[in-house]
Enzyme design. Structure first.
Site, PDB file in Angstrom:
ATOM      1  N   GLY A  14      37.246  24.609  41.976  1.00 12.81           N
ATOM      2  CA  GLY A  14      36.535  25.864  41.527  1.00 12.81           C
ATOM      3  C   GLY A  14      36.398  26.651  42.714  1.00 12.81           C
ATOM      4  N   ALA A  15      36.690  27.929  42.402  1.00  8.83           N
ATOM      5  CA  ALA A  15      36.997  29.091  43.689  1.00  8.83           C
ATOM      6  C   ALA A  15      36.130  30.347  42.934  1.00  8.83           C
ATOM      7  CB  ALA A  15      38.195  29.452  44.118  1.00  8.83           C
ATOM      8  N   GLY A  16      35.185  30.147  42.267  1.00  6.88           N
ATOM      9  CA  GLY A  16      34.115  30.978  41.886  1.00  6.88           C
ATOM     10  C   GLY A  16      33.180  31.445  42.943  1.00  6.88           C
ATOM     11  N   GLY A  17      32.033  31.983  42.649  1.00  4.63           N
ATOM     12  CA  GLY A  17      31.172  32.219  43.767  1.00  4.63           C
ATOM     13  C   GLY A  17      30.411  31.116  44.139  1.00  4.63           C
ATOM     14  N   PHE A 119      15.603  44.366  35.153  1.00  3.55           N
ATOM     15  CA  PHE A 119      16.511  43.467  34.483  1.00  3.55           C
ATOM     16  C   PHE A 119      15.354  42.901  33.535  1.00  3.55           C
ATOM     17  CE2 PHE A 119      20.734  41.719  33.940  1.00  3.55           C
ATOM     18  CZ  PHE A 119      21.377  42.594  34.651  1.00  3.55           C
ATOM     19  N   GLN A 240      23.196  30.503  26.036  1.00  2.00           N
ATOM     20  CA  GLN A 240      22.509  31.571  26.091  1.00  2.00           C
ATOM     21  C   GLN A 240      23.278  32.377  25.148  1.00  2.00           C
ATOM     22  OE1 GLN A 240      21.939  34.451  29.412  1.00  2.00           O
ATOM     23  NE2 GLN A 240      19.958  33.813  29.105  1.00  2.00           N
ATOM     24  N   HIS A 242      24.184  36.378  24.598  1.00  4.94           N
ATOM     25  CA  HIS A 242      23.895  37.481  25.267  1.00  4.94           C
ATOM     26  C   HIS A 242      23.567  38.560  24.320  1.00  4.94           C
ATOM     27  CE1 HIS A 242      23.752  41.104  27.810  1.00  4.94           C
ATOM     28  NE2 HIS A 242      23.729  40.266  28.974  1.00  4.94           N
ATOM     29  N   LEU A 252      31.374  41.720  27.424  1.00  3.70           N
ATOM     30  CA  LEU A 252      29.944  41.989  27.678  1.00  3.70           C
ATOM     31  C   LEU A 252      29.591  43.322  28.229  1.00  3.70           C
ATOM     32  CD1 LEU A 252      27.303  40.270  28.329  1.00  3.70           C
ATOM     33  CD2 LEU A 252      27.766  40.504  30.694  1.00  3.70           C
ATOM     34  N   SER A 254      26.567  44.806  29.966  1.00  4.36           N
ATOM     35  CA  SER A 254      25.381  44.148  30.773  1.00  4.36           C
ATOM     36  C   SER A 254      23.899  44.739  30.481  1.00  4.36           C
ATOM     37  CB  SER A 254      25.843  44.418  32.253  1.00  4.36           C
ATOM     38  OG  SER A 254      24.672  44.490  33.096  1.00  4.36           O
ATOM     39  N   GLU A 255      23.066  43.744  30.748  1.00  7.99           N
ATOM     40  CA  GLU A 255      21.724  44.136  30.454  1.00  7.99           C
ATOM     41  C   GLU A 255      21.211  45.247  31.473  1.00  7.99           C
ATOM     42  OE1 GLU A 255      19.269  40.536  29.721  1.00  7.99           O
ATOM     43  OE2 GLU A 255      18.369  40.991  31.614  1.00  7.99           O
ATOM     44  N   ARG A 286      16.669  37.299  27.283  1.00 10.18           N
ATOM     45  CA  ARG A 286      17.579  37.223  26.400  1.00 10.18           C
ATOM     46  C   ARG A 286      17.679  36.542  25.132  1.00 10.18           C
ATOM     47  NH1 ARG A 286      22.317  36.889  31.160  1.00 10.18           N
ATOM     48  NH2 ARG A 286      21.731  39.092  32.013  1.00 10.18           N
ATOM     49  N   HIS A 353      27.361  33.324  25.854  1.00  7.25           N
ATOM     50  CA  HIS A 353      27.583  33.817  27.049  1.00  7.25           C
ATOM     51  C   HIS A 353      27.410  33.028  28.500  1.00  7.25           C
ATOM     52  CE1 HIS A 353      27.127  36.927  30.478  1.00  7.25           C
ATOM     53  NE2 HIS A 353      25.850  36.511  30.741  1.00  7.25           N
ATOM     54  N   GLU A 387      27.468  27.240  37.671  1.00  4.99           N
ATOM     55  CA  GLU A 387      27.228  27.100  36.018  1.00  4.99           C
ATOM     56  C   GLU A 387      27.387  25.776  35.656  1.00  4.99           C
ATOM     57  OE1 GLU A 387      28.319  30.650  34.010  1.00  4.99           O
ATOM     58  OE2 GLU A 387      28.325  29.435  31.968  1.00  4.99           O
ATOM     59  N   ARG A 398      18.217  31.286  30.773  1.00  4.58           N
ATOM     60  CA  ARG A 398      18.398  31.864  32.153  1.00  4.58           C
ATOM     61  C   ARG A 398      17.871  33.302  32.048  1.00  4.58           C
ATOM     62  NH1 ARG A 398      22.407  34.984  34.675  1.00  4.58           N
ATOM     63  NH2 ARG A 398      23.998  34.702  33.110  1.00  4.58           N
ATOM     64  N   SER A 403      21.984  33.998  37.749  1.00  2.00           N
ATOM     65  CA  SER A 403      23.045  33.067  37.900  1.00  2.00           C
ATOM     66  C   SER A 403      23.772  33.152  39.456  1.00  2.00           C
ATOM     67  CB  SER A 403      24.111  32.997  36.942  1.00  2.00           C
ATOM     68  OG  SER A 403      25.212  32.227  37.385  1.00  2.00           O
TER      69      SER A 403
HETATM   70  C1  LIG Z   1      30.830  38.841  31.804  1.00  4.45           C
HETATM   71  C2  LIG Z   1      29.667  38.086  32.544  1.00  4.45           C
HETATM   72  C3  LIG Z   1      28.817  38.722  33.150  1.00  4.45           C
HETATM   73  C4  LIG Z   1      27.926  38.190  34.063  1.00  4.45           C
HETATM   74  N1  LIG Z   1      27.118  39.127  34.727  1.00  4.45           N
HETATM   75  C5  LIG Z   1      26.279  38.366  35.570  1.00  4.45           C
HETATM   76  C6  LIG Z   1      25.211  38.896  36.442  1.00  4.45           C
HETATM   77  O1  LIG Z   1      25.222  40.148  36.233  1.00  4.45           O
HETATM   78  N2  LIG Z   1      24.370  38.491  37.054  1.00  4.45           N
HETATM   79  C7  LIG Z   1      24.159  36.898  37.156  1.00  4.45           C
HETATM   80  O2  LIG Z   1      23.608  36.315  37.941  1.00  4.45           O
HETATM   81  N3  LIG Z   1      25.090  36.316  36.256  1.00  4.45           N
HETATM   82  C8  LIG Z   1      26.152  36.755  35.686  1.00  4.45           C
HETATM   83  N4  LIG Z   1      26.935  35.970  34.663  1.00  4.45           N
HETATM   84  C9  LIG Z   1      26.996  34.511  35.030  1.00  4.45           C
HETATM   85  C10 LIG Z   1      27.452  34.400  36.199  1.00  4.45           C
HETATM   86  O3  LIG Z   1      28.653  35.430  36.499  1.00  4.45           O
HETATM   87  C11 LIG Z   1      28.390  33.125  35.945  1.00  4.45           C
HETATM   88  O4  LIG Z   1      27.561  32.033  35.604  1.00  4.45           O
HETATM   89  C12 LIG Z   1      28.856  32.548  37.459  1.00  4.45           C
HETATM   90  O5  LIG Z   1      29.609  33.449  37.935  1.00  4.45           O
HETATM   91  C13 LIG Z   1      29.583  31.288  37.449  1.00  4.45           C
HETATM   92  O6  LIG Z   1      30.124  31.011  38.698  1.00  4.45           O
HETATM   93  P1  LIG Z   1      30.770  29.805  39.043  1.00  4.45           P
HETATM   94  O7  LIG Z   1      31.150  29.632  40.831  1.00  4.45           O
HETATM   95  O8  LIG Z   1      29.916  28.553  38.606  1.00  4.45           O
HETATM   96  O9  LIG Z   1      32.366  29.635  38.286  1.00  4.45           O
HETATM   97  P2  LIG Z   1      33.219  30.576  38.182  1.00  4.45           P
HETATM   98  O10 LIG Z   1      33.041  32.021  38.710  1.00  4.45           O
HETATM   99  O11 LIG Z   1      33.365  30.607  36.459  1.00  4.45           O
HETATM  100  O12 LIG Z   1      34.536  29.880  38.516  1.00  4.45           O
HETATM  101  C14 LIG Z   1      34.909  28.666  38.103  1.00  4.45           C
HETATM  102  C15 LIG Z   1      36.342  28.007  38.873  1.00  4.45           C
HETATM  103  O13 LIG Z   1      36.652  26.635  38.550  1.00  4.45           O
HETATM  104  C16 LIG Z   1      37.910  26.979  38.444  1.00  4.45           C
HETATM  105  N5  LIG Z   1      38.396  25.711  37.631  1.00  4.45           N
HETATM  106  C17 LIG Z   1      37.659  25.665  36.377  1.00  4.45           C
HETATM  107  N6  LIG Z   1      38.470  24.294  36.034  1.00  4.45           N
HETATM  108  C18 LIG Z   1      39.147  23.791  36.783  1.00  4.45           C
HETATM  109  C19 LIG Z   1      40.206  22.777  36.828  1.00  4.45           C
HETATM  110  N7  LIG Z   1      40.276  21.894  36.056  1.00  4.45           N
HETATM  111  N8  LIG Z   1      40.819  22.656  37.999  1.00  4.45           N
HETATM  112  C20 LIG Z   1      40.807  23.662  39.058  1.00  4.45           C
HETATM  113  N9  LIG Z   1      39.927  24.780  38.947  1.00  4.45           N
HETATM  114  C21 LIG Z   1      39.226  24.787  37.944  1.00  4.45           C
HETATM  115  C22 LIG Z   1      38.206  28.107  38.030  1.00  4.45           C
HETATM  116  O14 LIG Z   1      39.472  28.526  38.361  1.00  4.45           O
HETATM  117  C23 LIG Z   1      37.420  29.152  38.763  1.00  4.45           C
HETATM  118  O15 LIG Z   1      37.970  29.345  40.132  1.00  4.45           O
HETATM  119  C24 LIG Z   1      27.961  36.749  34.215  1.00  4.45           C
HETATM  120  C25 LIG Z   1      29.066  35.956  33.414  1.00  4.45           C
HETATM  121  C26 LIG Z   1      29.720  36.637  32.424  1.00  4.45           C
HETATM  122  C27 LIG Z   1      30.737  35.922  31.734  1.00  4.45           C
END
Ligand SMILES: Cc1cc2nc3c(=O)[nH]c(=O)nc-3n(C[C@H](O)[C@H](O)[C@H](O)COP(=O)(O)OP(=O)(O)OC[C@H]3O[C@@H](n4cnc5c(N)ncnc54)[C@H](O)[C@@H]3O)c2cc1C
Length: 587
Positions: A14-17, A119, A240, A242, A252, A254-255, A286, A353, A387, A398, A403
């Site tokens: 996973g390469a999210g935040g 918020f 949750q 939204h 979405l 946003s709030e 929410r 959400h 998440e 939440r 998050s």
């Molecule tokens: C539209 C929207 C708006 C939001 N706004 C806010 C906000 O303003 N403030 C706030 O606090 N939160 C907000 N949230 C919630 C928050 O953004 C998320 O909970 C958070 O970004 C999740 O981050 P993460 O690092 O857990 O995963 P993600 O950013 O979802 O990344 C998951 C990663 O895992 C990888 N992955 C998944 N499965 C596999 C696999 N099998 N093999 C290899 N890679 C895989 C994906 O490629 C990706 O890189 C929002 C959510 C949404 C949907």
């Protein structure tokens, strides 16, 4: 079939935040870190986060971390673990300043400090008046955050495996985790990623529902892999909804729109939130706002031809503020709802959400599960963050902006913990026999299945069952029928057939593998929800409308094997301060 192998100190899925924040600290510490992602890193769902990151900087209104902690405990409907919540709220200002120093382009006040907006559920003085706590980069905070972290990881030499999908965990007979088996999407080649530490940062799974704000890739893969490897999933009944997804599209709003002064109205033009949350009104938390909207619709005060949504009014804040603070929202409204928010209200409806539950961890990101020595034994070599993890700081609901904060605080903390753990055990264990058996069997089944249903059909049925039987309000008859139905859908998912047998970008195969994970999450959610006989946070039972602390102040653990449920106590004791006593939750 022999599968190639590569060895790393740490493999992060996973390469999210959260994955990138952890990767940065680990790479900077000189470890060899592999990060796998199904999509290009900066396309992870974090990029879609709009509103902001919560931290009690007090740049505009007076604030402190203890008020933030109070709001988070209350927002969680007292199901959040107070040790983890204290840890997060205390660390919030520090991780935000760190991010600022990494180059994050926050919006600024005239004095140069970070801009903060109000918020939902963010209050001053233990719930008295709204506070400005959400640090924002316009309405594209996640976009700015993810790009900042990606660039820092480039600088730190993190190794990315882009468009690789992890299929299953490797766990030995001691229960220790030794890596993952993954597939390159471009070639269908398999590889074992062996590591001394395996960190899941796979994000959410709100794609189990029909109406969802989540990206298509949010299929709960980390939870599916953990569940198949015998690890329980915690608090999965708590999703949750939204309050403001664009009606009919799910995207979405946003709030932050309500933070900037927008408010909800019903078909009579009434500002109905003042009936449900006297003080906080549209900025209540929410779950409260979503239930209010669902109630307005149910009681015949919904808008439109079918009376099935409400309106979000923003025009009074003026075109200039909309363009400056909410440019992305303006764009989304025009594209998906065909309205200019400076002139007309936006049609909105509660939309799935965020997943409060997940893989159980302690506040250091170590995965904990009931095993030989007790209910919270550390699973050696396995960590989860973001998440997909249930720390649990969000409990039953939440708060907005907590998050992104969770990603940063626990991303940094899990890295510190991994570094410490790896110093203690410097040598990798050898792989167990049959490390690749499970994913090979899943792929062989898809290859040999000669007749069966399409993945799309079964997926659509799953989403429709979840939406109807496990939505904003939960009814006893719908839940028990839902359990039967989701069991049937799971059986059907084991018999899907794909026509495409090519090896290059076989998306049909990827979707079939994702469906296995979605089904794990959907079943965990339905079973956990049917069992919890109270209403708390995001889980609202029609037959048990009150919170019941005597019987249900506890976390659910769902075991995929045998569909069993167990429970464990909530950690009510914070790290250094006094516990917040249980109270009725009023906004
Ligand atoms: C539209 C929207 C708006 C939001 N706004 C806010 C906000 O303003 N403030 C706030 O606090 N939160 C907000 N949230 C919630 C928050 O953004 C998320 O909970 C958070 O970004 C999740 O981050 P993460 O690092 O857990 O995963 P993600 O950013 O979802 O990344 C998951 C990663 O895992 C990888 N992955 C998944 N499965 C596999 C696999 N099998 N093999 C290899 N890679 C895989 C994906 O490629 C990706 O890189 C929002 C959510 C949404 C949907």
């Amino acid at each position: 079939m022999a599968v190639a192998k590569r060895t790393f100190d740490v493999v992060i899925v996973g390469a999210g935040g959260s994955g990138m924040r952890a990767a940065l600290a680990l790479s900077e510490a000189g470890l060899k870190v592999a990060v796998l992602s199904k999509v290009f890193p900066t396309r992870s769902h974090t990029v879609a986060a709009q509103g902001g990151i919560a931290a009690s900087l007090g740049n505009i209104s007076e604030d402190n971390w203890h008020w933030h902690m109070y709001d988070t405990v209350k927002g969680s409907d007292y199901l959040g673990d107070q040790d983890a919540i204290e840890f997060m709220c205390r660390a919030a200002p520090e991780v935000v300043y760190e991010l600022e120093h990494f180059g994050m382009p926050f919006d600024r006040l005239d004095n140069g400090k970070i801009y903060q907006r109000p918020f939902g559920g963010h209050m001053q003085d233990y719930g008295k008046t709204p506070v400005q706590r959400a640090c924002a980069a316009a309405d594209r905070t996640g976009h700015a955050l993810l790009h900042t972290l990606y660039q820092k990881n480039m600088q730190a030499n993190t190794i990315f495996f882009v468009e690789w999908m992890a299929l299953d965990l490797i766990r030995d007979e001691d229960g220790d985790v030794l890596g993952v088996v993954a597939m390159e999407i471009e070639t269908s080649d398999l590889m074992i990623f062996q590591a001394r530490a395996t960190l899941f940062a796979t994000g959410g799974a709100a794609r189990i529902f029909q109406a969802s704000t989540n990206a298509y890739i949010n299929t709960g893969d980390g939870l599916g892999m953990a569940a198949r490897a015998g690890i329980p999933l915690e608090d999965m009944e708590f999703f949750q909804f939204h309050p403001t997804g664009v009606y009919g599209a799910g995207v979405l709003i946003s709030e932050g729109v309500r933070g900037e002064g927008g408010y909800l109205i019903n078909k009579e033009g009434e500002r109905f939130m003042s009936r449900y949350a006297v003080n906080a009104k549209d900025l209540a938390s929410r779950d409260v706002v979503s239930r209010a909207i669902a109630t307005e619709i149910r009681e015949g005060r919904g808008c439109g031809k079918h009376g099935d949504h409400v309106l979000l009014k923003v025009d009074h804040i003026g075109d200039a503020v909309i363009r400056q603070r909410l440019p992305g929202i303006r764009d989304i409204s025009m594209r998906f709802a065909h309205v200019d928010p400076a002139r007309e209200p936006i049609p909105v409806v509660p939309t799935a959400h965020y997943m409060m539950g997940g893989i159980p961890t302690n506040y250091h990101g170590q995965v904990v599960a009931p095993y030989r020595t007790g209910p919270e034994e550390i699973v050696q070599g396995f960590y989860a963050v973001g998440e997909c993890a249930c720390v649990s700081v969000h409990g039953a609901n939440r708060l907005g902006c907590n998050s992104l904060l969770d990603l940063l605080v626990f991303g940094r903390e899990v890295a510190r913990q991994i570094i410490e753990d790896l110093q203690r055990s410097p040598h990798p264990k050898s792989l167990p026999k049959g490390a690749t058996e499970l994913p090979l069997a899943r792929l062989a089944r898809l290859k040999s299945q000669k007749d069966g249903e399409s993945v799309a059909e079964v997926g659509a049925e799953m989403r429709s069952v979840m939406q109807k039987h496990c939505g904003v309000f939960r009814f006893p008859d719908l839940l028990s029928a839902g359990m039967q139905k989701i069991r049937k859908v799971a059986e059907r998912a084991g018999n899907t057939m794909i026509h495409d047998q090519s090896r290059v970008f076989n998306i049909a195969c990827i979707e079939a593998l994702e469906l296995d994970n979605l089904i794990e999450v959907a079943q965990a959610t339905m079973y956990s929800a049917a069992a919890r006989k109270e209403s708390r946070g995001g889980h609202a039972r029609d037959d048990f409308p009150e919170r019941d602390d005597d019987h249900w102040l506890k976390h659910t653990l769902y075991f995929s094997d045998g569909k069993k449920l167990d429970y464990k106590p909530v950690r009510l004791k914070p790290l250094t301060v006094e516990s917040f006593p249980l109270r009725a939750r009023i906004y």
